[in-house]
Design an enzyme around this catalytic site. Structure first.
Site, PDB file in Angstrom:
ATOM      1  CG  HIS A  17      -0.103   0.173   2.501  1.00  0.00           C
ATOM      2  ND1 HIS A  17       0.480  -0.903   3.145  1.00  0.00           N
ATOM      3  CD2 HIS A  17       0.271   1.277   3.198  1.00  0.00           C
ATOM      4  CE1 HIS A  17       1.159  -0.461   4.195  1.00  0.00           C
ATOM      5  NE2 HIS A  17       1.066   0.863   4.248  1.00  0.00           N
ATOM      6  CG  HIS A  48       8.002   4.142   0.934  1.00  0.00           C
ATOM      7  ND1 HIS A  48       7.737   5.257   1.702  1.00  0.00           N
ATOM      8  CD2 HIS A  48       8.031   3.095   1.791  1.00  0.00           C
ATOM      9  CE1 HIS A  48       7.615   4.895   2.973  1.00  0.00           C
ATOM     10  NE2 HIS A  48       7.787   3.585   3.053  1.00  0.00           N
TER      11      HIS A  48
END
Length: 182
Positions: A44, A130
């Site tokens: 995620h 990220h």
């Protein structure tokens, strides 16, 4: 709601993107030893980490997030690169990169402001999107030059509130989803 678990708002990926990231993770796993490799369902982009929650703060944040997401249209997210956080010789995080496009930056800023306004103490570091792939390098010497490349693209269509289930795999459980434009 479990107030002893950590909670966070994030962008969830379509299954085919999780599979592409996991293919890269399997390739990296052959050459790099990390203490924990994330389950593909746990990939995620974190927008706001709440930590342990208080119900009254969460209900204020949820109202704002619902409104923000109802006005948001889907947008493209570009995944590019593989890198690390921490010491170069012994990184603590192995990640897949996310290009910080204006739509993603604006959404994260709105989510952050809504959570902060609801009373949550949030991380003050700049947003560096990220996807964590692995945690805590346990090899002898990390070779960053062997990471190779990674590129993919998908359309973000909503935000998810996750809670962490420590010791389970996958670790993150969807509490509530907030589709864009609804």
């Amino acid at each position: 709601m479990d107030m002893h678990s950590n909670h966070f708002f994030a962008i969830k990926f379509p299954t085919q993107i999780n599979s592409k990231i996991d293919e890269k993770a399997m390739e990296l796993k052959k050459e790099h030893s990390f203490n924990k490799w994330l389950h593909p369902d746990d990939y995620h982009i974190t927008l706001a980490f709440l930590g342990k929650i208080e119900e009254n703060k969460l209900s204020r944040a949820l109202e704002s997030i619902k409104h923000i997401c109802s006005e948001q249209t889907p947008f493209g997210i570009e995944l590019s690169g593989i890198g690390t956080f921490g010491r170069e010789s012994s990184p603590r995080i192995l990640w897949a990169g996310v290009v910080l496009e204006p739509e993603l930056a604006a959404l994260q800023a709105k989510i952050y402001k809504a959570c902060s306004g609801a009373g949550f103490e949030l991380d003050k570091k700049p947003f560096k999107p990220h996807i964590t792939i692995a945690r805590k390098f346990i090899g002898t010497e990390f070779n960053k030059s062997s990471l190779g490349s990674f590129h993919s693209h998908f359309e973000a269509d909503g935000v998810v509130l996750y809670k962490t289930n420590m010791g389970q795999s996958p670790s993150y459980e969807t509490v509530e989803e907030f589709p864009f434009g609804s």
